[in-house]
Design a protein around this motif. Structure first.
Motif, short mmCIF file in Angstrom:
data_model
loop_
_atom_site.label_atom_id
_atom_site.label_comp_id
_atom_site.label_asym_id
_atom_site.label_seq_id
_atom_site.Cartn_x
_atom_site.Cartn_y
_atom_site.Cartn_z
N ALA A 118 0.84 -1.20 0.00
CA ALA A 118 0.00 0.00 0.00
C ALA A 118 0.88 1.25 0.00
CB ALA A 118 -0.92 -0.01 1.22
N ARG A 119 1.93 1.24 0.81
CA ARG A 119 2.86 2.38 0.83
C ARG A 119 3.53 2.56 -0.53
NH1 ARG A 119 6.67 2.73 6.22
NH2 ARG A 119 5.12 2.28 7.84
N LEU A 120 3.95 1.43 -1.12
CA LEU A 120 4.65 1.50 -2.40
C LEU A 120 3.74 2.03 -3.50
CD1 LEU A 120 7.17 1.03 -4.03
CD2 LEU A 120 6.53 -1.38 -4.28
N ASN A 121 2.47 1.66 -3.48
CA ASN A 121 1.53 2.17 -4.47
C ASN A 121 1.43 3.69 -4.39
OD1 ASN A 121 0.92 -0.33 -5.54
ND2 ASN A 121 -0.87 -0.66 -4.22
N ILE A 122 1.45 4.21 -3.18
CA ILE A 122 1.40 5.67 -3.00
C ILE A 122 2.67 6.31 -3.55
CG2 ILE A 122 1.37 7.52 -1.28
CD1 ILE A 122 -0.35 5.68 0.48
N ILE A 123 3.81 5.69 -3.26
CA ILE A 123 5.10 6.21 -3.74
C ILE A 123 5.13 6.21 -5.26
CG2 ILE A 123 7.58 5.73 -3.86
CD1 ILE A 123 7.35 4.57 -1.01
N MET A 124 4.66 5.13 -5.86
CA MET A 124 4.66 5.02 -7.32
C MET A 124 3.72 6.04 -7.95
SD MET A 124 4.69 0.83 -7.55
CE MET A 124 4.41 0.75 -9.34
N SER A 125 2.56 6.23 -7.36
CA SER A 125 1.60 7.21 -7.88
C SER A 125 2.18 8.62 -7.83
CB SER A 125 0.29 7.15 -7.09
OG SER A 125 -0.34 5.91 -7.24
N GLU A 126 2.88 8.92 -6.72
CA GLU A 126 3.50 10.23 -6.57
C GLU A 126 4.59 10.45 -7.60
OE1 GLU A 126 4.20 14.01 -5.21
OE2 GLU A 126 2.51 12.65 -4.87
N LYS A 127 5.36 9.42 -7.89
CA LYS A 127 6.42 9.53 -8.90
C LYS A 127 5.83 9.80 -10.29
CE LYS A 127 10.21 6.72 -7.00
NZ LYS A 127 11.06 5.53 -7.26
N ARG A 128 4.77 9.07 -10.62
CA ARG A 128 4.12 9.27 -11.93
C ARG A 128 3.50 10.66 -12.03
NH1 ARG A 128 1.92 3.93 -10.89
NH2 ARG A 128 3.11 2.34 -12.02
N ARG A 129 2.87 11.09 -10.94
CA ARG A 129 2.26 12.42 -10.93
C ARG A 129 3.29 13.50 -11.19
NH1 ARG A 129 1.83 16.73 -8.26
NH2 ARG A 129 3.32 16.00 -6.69
N LYS A 130 4.46 13.36 -10.53
CA LYS A 130 5.52 14.36 -10.70
C LYS A 130 6.05 14.37 -12.13
CE LYS A 130 9.71 16.04 -8.42
NZ LYS A 130 10.39 16.41 -9.68
#
Length: 243
Positions: A118-130
């Motif tokens: 769950a934490r990693l999904n958030i990290i990945m989403s933030e990377k893509r958003r940036k």
């Protein structure tokens, strides 16, 4: 956990670790001992699946078989030239299999992976958003199987460390409360002892106090002195004529 990341670094450590290990291959005794006692092992070995080199979904019986094979490799009796380190490594694998054999602890360890994903999904989403915000192709390393496995390993290790830190904080708080309660109990017991001792001494000296008072009273009465606290009637006033 900060100490581990500063001294070794998750990224470089993971690369070195996976370059040394070969999937489905058994390392030598020395390599296994080195793996279990590597820098940062205090936190890294919190993960029993990592210690035994099995997947989180592995059933208990399979985990116990892996423990047996691993323990034969690193057993102190088979590593006489490196017995001290072998002792430490052996204790680590014993603790890992004991954790897996405990249903509650096993469930908690598997929950770590759920939280980590769950934490990693958030990290990945933030990377893509940036990347999108910067007008770049939103493709990240974690989109590959190898990249995702590497990132998940990092986050899992951090979640285990976070939970251990929290556990220790709660344990320290409980120990501090226990210590404080013990001190208060000792203080209360000492206060009670002093009160009882005072009451006992007071009662034992009662006759002496009464005798002293009687002597004092008799002595003053003979001399015609009023007793302390005794009632003294006012002197009568002579009536005077108003004439």
């Amino acid at each position: 956990m900060a100490g581990f990341s500063e001294n070794v670094g998750f990224e470089s450590f993971y690369t070195d670790l996976k370059n040394t290990e070969k999937k489905d291959a058994v390392l030598t005794s020395k390599q296994q001992i080195d793996r279990l006692l590597r820098p940062g092992h205090t936190y890294l070995n919190l993960n029993p699946f990592e210690v035994l080199q099995i997947e989180p979904e592995t059933d208990v019986e399979t985990a116990k078989k892996k423990f047996k094979r691993l323990s034969l490799l690193i057993h102190p009796d088979k590593n006489q030239d490196d017995r001290d380190r072998a002792d430490k490594a052996f204790d680590i694998v014993k603790k890992a299999v004991a954790t897996i054999e405990d249903p509650d602890q096993l469930s908690q360890c598997r929950d770590v992976y759920v939280e980590a994903k769950a934490r990693l999904n958030i990290i990945m989403s933030e990377k893509r958003r940036k990347l999108k915000k910067d007008g770049k192709d939103p493709v990240i390393d974690e989109d590959t199987e190898a990249g995702y496995s590497k990132a998940l390993w990092v986050v899992v290790t951090k979640v285990f460390a976070d939970r251990e830190k929290k556990r220790k904080a709660l344990e320290d708080r409980a120990n501090e409360e226990k210590r404080r309660n013990a001190e208060e109990a000792v203080a209360a017991a000492e206060k009670k002892r002093l009160e009882q001792e005072y009451a006992k001494n007071y009662e034992e000296t009662r006759d002496d106090r009464v005798g002293s008072w009687k002597k004092f009273k008799t002595k003053n009465e003979k001399k015609g002195r009023p007793m302390p606290g005794a009632f003294k009637p006012p002197k009568p006033k002579l009536e005077t004529s108003g004439k």
